[in-house]
Write a protein that holds these residues in place. Structure first.
Motif, PDB file in Angstrom:
ATOM      1  N   ARG A   1      -1.667   3.018 -17.923  1.00 54.43           N
ATOM      2  CA  ARG A   1      -2.538   3.370 -18.599  1.00 54.43           C
ATOM      3  C   ARG A   1      -2.682   1.900 -19.673  1.00 54.43           C
ATOM      4  O   ARG A   1      -3.826   1.372 -19.921  1.00 54.43           O
ATOM      5  CB  ARG A   1      -3.043   4.400 -19.452  1.00 54.43           C
ATOM      6  CG  ARG A   1      -3.207   5.762 -18.764  1.00 54.43           C
ATOM      7  CD  ARG A   1      -3.530   6.688 -19.902  1.00 54.43           C
ATOM      8  NE  ARG A   1      -2.402   6.832 -20.746  1.00 54.43           N
ATOM      9  CZ  ARG A   1      -1.864   7.830 -21.168  1.00 54.43           C
ATOM     10  NH1 ARG A   1      -2.126   9.237 -20.434  1.00 54.43           N
ATOM     11  NH2 ARG A   1      -1.008   8.013 -22.123  1.00 54.43           N
TER      12      ARG A   1
ATOM     13  N   LYS B   1       2.726   0.135  -6.152  1.00 52.40           N
ATOM     14  CA  LYS B   1       1.148   0.256  -6.173  1.00 52.40           C
ATOM     15  C   LYS B   1       0.865   1.644  -7.060  1.00 52.40           C
ATOM     16  O   LYS B   1       0.003   1.562  -8.123  1.00 52.40           O
ATOM     17  CB  LYS B   1       0.488   0.470  -4.867  1.00 52.40           C
ATOM     18  CG  LYS B   1      -0.949   0.714  -4.827  1.00 52.40           C
ATOM     19  CD  LYS B   1      -1.347   0.875  -3.597  1.00 52.40           C
ATOM     20  CE  LYS B   1      -2.983   1.308  -3.765  1.00 52.40           C
ATOM     21  NZ  LYS B   1      -3.570   1.428  -2.606  1.00 52.40           N
ATOM     22  N   GLN B   2       1.619   2.767  -6.799  1.00 57.43           N
ATOM     23  CA  GLN B   2       1.377   4.181  -7.674  1.00 57.43           C
ATOM     24  C   GLN B   2       1.485   3.796  -9.099  1.00 57.43           C
ATOM     25  O   GLN B   2       0.867   4.192  -9.934  1.00 57.43           O
ATOM     26  CB  GLN B   2       2.188   4.920  -7.045  1.00 57.43           C
ATOM     27  CG  GLN B   2       2.060   6.360  -7.627  1.00 57.43           C
ATOM     28  CD  GLN B   2       3.244   7.405  -7.181  1.00 57.43           C
ATOM     29  OE1 GLN B   2       3.802   7.036  -6.185  1.00 57.43           O
ATOM     30  NE2 GLN B   2       2.968   8.685  -7.926  1.00 57.43           N
TER      31      GLN B   2
ATOM     32  N   ASN C   1      -4.819  -1.047 -18.130  1.00 60.03           N
ATOM     33  CA  ASN C   1      -6.079  -0.967 -18.445  1.00 60.03           C
ATOM     34  C   ASN C   1      -6.540  -1.180 -19.673  1.00 60.03           C
ATOM     35  O   ASN C   1      -7.481  -2.001 -20.103  1.00 60.03           O
ATOM     36  CB  ASN C   1      -6.520   0.374 -18.062  1.00 60.03           C
ATOM     37  CG  ASN C   1      -6.775   0.677 -16.612  1.00 60.03           C
ATOM     38  OD1 ASN C   1      -6.677  -0.327 -15.873  1.00 60.03           O
ATOM     39  ND2 ASN C   1      -6.533   2.070 -16.285  1.00 60.03           N
TER      40      ASN C   1
ATOM     41  N   GLN D   1      -1.227   1.823 -10.583  1.00 64.60           N
ATOM     42  CA  GLN D   1      -2.228   2.455 -10.947  1.00 64.60           C
ATOM     43  C   GLN D   1      -2.534   3.573 -12.125  1.00 64.60           C
ATOM     44  O   GLN D   1      -3.245   3.918 -12.522  1.00 64.60           O
ATOM     45  CB  GLN D   1      -2.844   3.012  -9.652  1.00 64.60           C
ATOM     46  CG  GLN D   1      -3.155   2.250  -8.441  1.00 64.60           C
ATOM     47  CD  GLN D   1      -3.605   3.009  -7.074  1.00 64.60           C
ATOM     48  OE1 GLN D   1      -2.764   4.109  -6.717  1.00 64.60           O
ATOM     49  NE2 GLN D   1      -4.399   2.578  -6.282  1.00 64.60           N
ATOM     50  N   GLU D   2      -1.155   4.005 -12.290  1.00 62.29           N
ATOM     51  CA  GLU D   2      -0.919   5.120 -13.250  1.00 62.29           C
ATOM     52  C   GLU D   2      -0.843   4.586 -14.603  1.00 62.29           C
ATOM     53  O   GLU D   2      -0.708   5.182 -15.686  1.00 62.29           O
ATOM     54  CB  GLU D   2       0.044   6.034 -12.789  1.00 62.29           C
ATOM     55  CG  GLU D   2      -0.264   6.908 -11.544  1.00 62.29           C
ATOM     56  CD  GLU D   2       1.083   7.702 -11.108  1.00 62.29           C
ATOM     57  OE1 GLU D   2       2.168   7.540 -11.627  1.00 62.29           O
ATOM     58  OE2 GLU D   2       0.909   8.320  -9.928  1.00 62.29           O
TER      59      GLU D   2
ATOM     60  N   GLU E   1       0.762  -1.374   0.043  1.00 63.72           N
ATOM     61  CA  GLU E   1      -0.177   0.089  -0.040  1.00 63.72           C
ATOM     62  C   GLU E   1       0.735   1.213   0.007  1.00 63.72           C
ATOM     63  O   GLU E   1       0.420   2.286  -0.426  1.00 63.72           O
ATOM     64  CB  GLU E   1      -0.918  -0.016   1.233  1.00 63.72           C
ATOM     65  CG  GLU E   1      -2.138  -0.950   1.023  1.00 63.72           C
ATOM     66  CD  GLU E   1      -3.015  -0.605  -0.035  1.00 63.72           C
ATOM     67  OE1 GLU E   1      -3.472   0.485  -0.355  1.00 63.72           O
ATOM     68  OE2 GLU E   1      -3.436  -1.449  -0.649  1.00 63.72           O
TER      69      GLU E   1
END
Length: 150
Positions: free
Chosen positions: A130, A123-124, A133, A127-128, A118
């Protein structure tokens, strides 16, 4: 729109990146592409490696390992782990060939893997990203399946 990078060049970038310890910036300069292009080639290779092993849409395997230490008396309480001894934690992410992709070392032994993750830069970065995704595939069969009991 810009021209697509030829397949031969993408393969060469991926092989060079996987076979060396050079930074993305250095590889990007060598091949005349952007730093993000080098990163995306590596991510594709990581995902393909796990797909071959039967783990689709997997980027890496992550786990923590306690390394025994002998802390100073003032730090002792933080480093006393649930196993009853003093440790620091190594959290690592590996690819399908068990090569390190990311490491985080130095967290006190009292911390568990999820707490360390966490607070990690991993993690960062995930999440960033793209690209992750964009690569996600929906499993429609599983999404619309229902279980009925009689």
């Amino acid at each position: 729109m810009r021209k697509a990078i030829p397949l031969e060049k993408r393969v060469a970038i991926a092989l060079y990146a996987l076979g060396s310890s050079a930074e993305y910036r250095s590889i990007a300069n060598l091949f005349g592409v952007g730093k993000s292009t080098v990163g995306s080639e590596k991510i594709n290779e990581y995902v393909k490696g796990f797909e071959i092993l039967g783990f689709p849409q997997c980027l890496g395997a992550i786990d923590g390992c306690h390394i025994e230490i002998h802390p100073s008396t003032e730090d002792a309480i933080d480093y006393h782990n649930y196993k009853g001894w003093y440790s620091t934690v190594l959290l690592a992410l590996v690819d399908a060939r068990c090569r390190f992709i990311y490491i985080n070392v130095g967290a006190p032994g009292r911390c568990n893997d999820s707490q360390i993750y966490e607070k990690s830069t991993l993690k960062q970065q995930l999440q960033e990203c793209r690209l992750l995704n964009d690569m996600t595939k929906k499993n429609l069969e599983r999404q619309h399946s229902y279980c009925y009991y009689r």
